[in-house]
Design a protein around this motif. Structure first.
Motif, PDB file in Angstrom:
ATOM      1  N   LEU A 298       0.830  -1.201   0.000  1.00  9.19           N
ATOM      2  CA  LEU A 298       0.000   0.000   0.000  1.00  9.19           C
ATOM      3  C   LEU A 298       0.869   1.258   0.000  1.00  9.19           C
ATOM      4  O   LEU A 298       0.602   2.229  -0.724  1.00  9.19           O
ATOM      5  CB  LEU A 298      -0.935   0.003   1.210  1.00  9.19           C
ATOM      6  CG  LEU A 298      -2.067  -1.026   1.234  1.00  9.19           C
ATOM      7  CD1 LEU A 298      -2.915  -0.840   2.485  1.00  9.19           C
ATOM      8  CD2 LEU A 298      -2.941  -0.908  -0.011  1.00  9.19           C
ATOM      9  N   VAL A 299       1.894   1.222   0.822  1.00 10.06           N
ATOM     10  CA  VAL A 299       2.793   2.380   0.903  1.00 10.06           C
ATOM     11  C   VAL A 299       3.541   2.549  -0.415  1.00 10.06           C
ATOM     12  O   VAL A 299       3.698   3.654  -0.937  1.00 10.06           O
ATOM     13  CB  VAL A 299       3.792   2.211   2.063  1.00 10.06           C
ATOM     14  CG1 VAL A 299       4.858   3.309   2.029  1.00 10.06           C
ATOM     15  CG2 VAL A 299       3.059   2.227   3.397  1.00 10.06           C
ATOM     16  N   LYS A 300       3.995   1.424  -0.979  1.00 14.88           N
ATOM     17  CA  LYS A 300       4.742   1.468  -2.233  1.00 14.88           C
ATOM     18  C   LYS A 300       3.896   2.058  -3.365  1.00 14.88           C
ATOM     19  O   LYS A 300       4.411   2.794  -4.223  1.00 14.88           O
ATOM     20  CB  LYS A 300       5.189   0.046  -2.607  1.00 14.88           C
ATOM     21  CG  LYS A 300       6.002  -0.052  -3.891  1.00 14.88           C
ATOM     22  CD  LYS A 300       6.391  -1.489  -4.167  1.00 14.88           C
ATOM     23  CE  LYS A 300       7.155  -1.612  -5.470  1.00 14.88           C
ATOM     24  NZ  LYS A 300       7.535  -3.025  -5.751  1.00 14.88           N
ATOM     25  N   ASN A 301       2.623   1.720  -3.380  1.00 15.74           N
ATOM     26  CA  ASN A 301       1.728   2.170  -4.462  1.00 15.74           C
ATOM     27  C   ASN A 301       1.044   3.513  -4.178  1.00 15.74           C
ATOM     28  O   ASN A 301       0.255   3.980  -4.995  1.00 15.74           O
ATOM     29  CB  ASN A 301       0.660   1.105  -4.726  1.00 15.74           C
ATOM     30  CG  ASN A 301       1.278  -0.176  -5.250  1.00 15.74           C
ATOM     31  OD1 ASN A 301       2.268  -0.164  -5.963  1.00 15.74           O
ATOM     32  ND2 ASN A 301       0.683  -1.318  -4.882  1.00 15.74           N
ATOM     33  N   ALA A 302       1.347   4.095  -3.009  1.00 12.04           N
ATOM     34  CA  ALA A 302       0.718   5.378  -2.680  1.00 12.04           C
ATOM     35  C   ALA A 302       1.221   6.484  -3.621  1.00 12.04           C
ATOM     36  O   ALA A 302       2.375   6.475  -4.040  1.00 12.04           O
ATOM     37  CB  ALA A 302       1.037   5.735  -1.240  1.00 12.04           C
ATOM     38  N   LYS A 303       0.318   7.390  -3.964  1.00 11.57           N
ATOM     39  CA  LYS A 303       0.688   8.517  -4.822  1.00 11.57           C
ATOM     40  C   LYS A 303       1.272   9.627  -3.950  1.00 11.57           C
ATOM     41  O   LYS A 303       0.562  10.287  -3.206  1.00 11.57           O
ATOM     42  CB  LYS A 303      -0.535   9.033  -5.583  1.00 11.57           C
ATOM     43  CG  LYS A 303      -1.104   8.017  -6.578  1.00 11.57           C
ATOM     44  CD  LYS A 303      -2.296   8.605  -7.315  1.00 11.57           C
ATOM     45  CE  LYS A 303      -2.860   7.598  -8.328  1.00 11.57           C
ATOM     46  NZ  LYS A 303      -4.036   8.129  -9.051  1.00 11.57           N
ATOM     47  N   VAL A 304       2.556   9.800  -4.039  1.00  8.64           N
ATOM     48  CA  VAL A 304       3.252  10.829  -3.260  1.00  8.64           C
ATOM     49  C   VAL A 304       3.706  11.905  -4.235  1.00  8.64           C
ATOM     50  O   VAL A 304       4.499  11.659  -5.139  1.00  8.64           O
ATOM     51  CB  VAL A 304       4.463  10.218  -2.515  1.00  8.64           C
ATOM     52  CG1 VAL A 304       5.156  11.300  -1.696  1.00  8.64           C
ATOM     53  CG2 VAL A 304       4.016   9.075  -1.621  1.00  8.64           C
TER      54      VAL A 304
END
Length: 260
Positions: A253-259
């Motif tokens: 989830l963190v890896k795929n989060a849009k930052v």
């Protein structure tokens, strides 16, 4: 005991099953402490092994009285308006929510029994089919180790040399005895050394590790007996696999989060 209960009350993550307590609301400096507040702390204490009953009720009341008084004093001092306190409260709130979402996901996605069994068999295979009764003499230099090997080859007593020369204070007085062990419990150079030896023999060359130089003797071998049973290992395996799955899921989830 009361300090312990205070910790339990403030840190408890789960409510325990109903424990039949004769709890009643009470007031502290005019502020009501509800039955629900007491019950949450009471049930948590019971779940963690405290005996239910009147004595626990009394101590729960004392703990919540202490807590209420301290909170009242904090409010009088207007510490709830302090920016540092606000940040700490917000950080604590965030951590509670994070813990809650992790537990919720783990509860909804439990580890399968077959996965636990598979992990157990893998651990058992890694442990190995054989246990070894090993002893050693640890010295600082290679020359010392070679000298000891030479003396052993001439008939010197291993126990006496271990007591006299070994740097390993944990077992030198037992003749360097390490007990029944398996190779994977040690650094590879040491584990591989005794695994490849014949019973009753001493290593032909010193075995070097980060601790120094070892003279190794293999006393005996036997089929593995010390590896824990599946039932004994199951709780730890479930916990480890659950943590692994939770970390993997939320890591994605963190890896795929849009930052941005």
């Amino acid at each position: 005991m009361e300090k312990k209960l205070l910790v339990l009350g403030m840190a408890a993550m789960m409510a325990a099953g109903a424990a039949n307590a004769e709890l009643q609301a009470f007031k502290v400096n005019g502020e009501t402490v509800s039955v629900a507040q007491q019950k949450a702390l009471y049930d948590s204490a019971v779940a963690q092994g405290q005996p239910a009953g009147a004595e626990l009720e009394r101590q729960v009341k004392n703990v919540l009285t202490q807590q209420t008084v301290l909170l009242q004093e904090a409010k009088k001092a207007k510490l709830d308006r302090n920016s540092d306190v606000k940040q700490a409260i917000e950080a604590a709130r965030n951590q509670v929510l994070i813990n809650a979402v992790l537990r919720d996901w783990a509860k909804k996605n439990p580890v399968k029994d077959e996965d636990v069994r598979k992990a157990y068999e893998a651990e058992k295979a890694a442990y190995g089919p054989t246990e070894y009764q090993v002893r050693h003499i640890l010295v600082k230099t290679e020359d010392q180790a070679k000298n000891i090997i030479s003396r052993l080859n001439k008939g010197a007593d291993f126990d006496k040399l271990a007591k006299e020369f070994s740097e390993d204070r944990g077992n030198k007085d037992r003749g360097g005895q390490l007990g029944w062990v398996v190779p994977r419990s040690f650094v590879p150079t040491f584990g591989n050394a005794f695994a490849g030896m014949k019973e009753g023999t001493v290593s032909k060359e010193p075995v070097r590790t980060q601790f120094g130089f070892h003279v190794v003797k293999l006393d005996a071998k036997r089929p593995a007996q010390l590896f824990p049973t599946f039932e004994a290992q199951k709780p730890a395996l479930v916990n480890a696999l659950t943590n692994q799955r939770v970390n993997q899921h939320f890591g994605e989830l963190v890896k795929n989060a849009k930052v941005q």
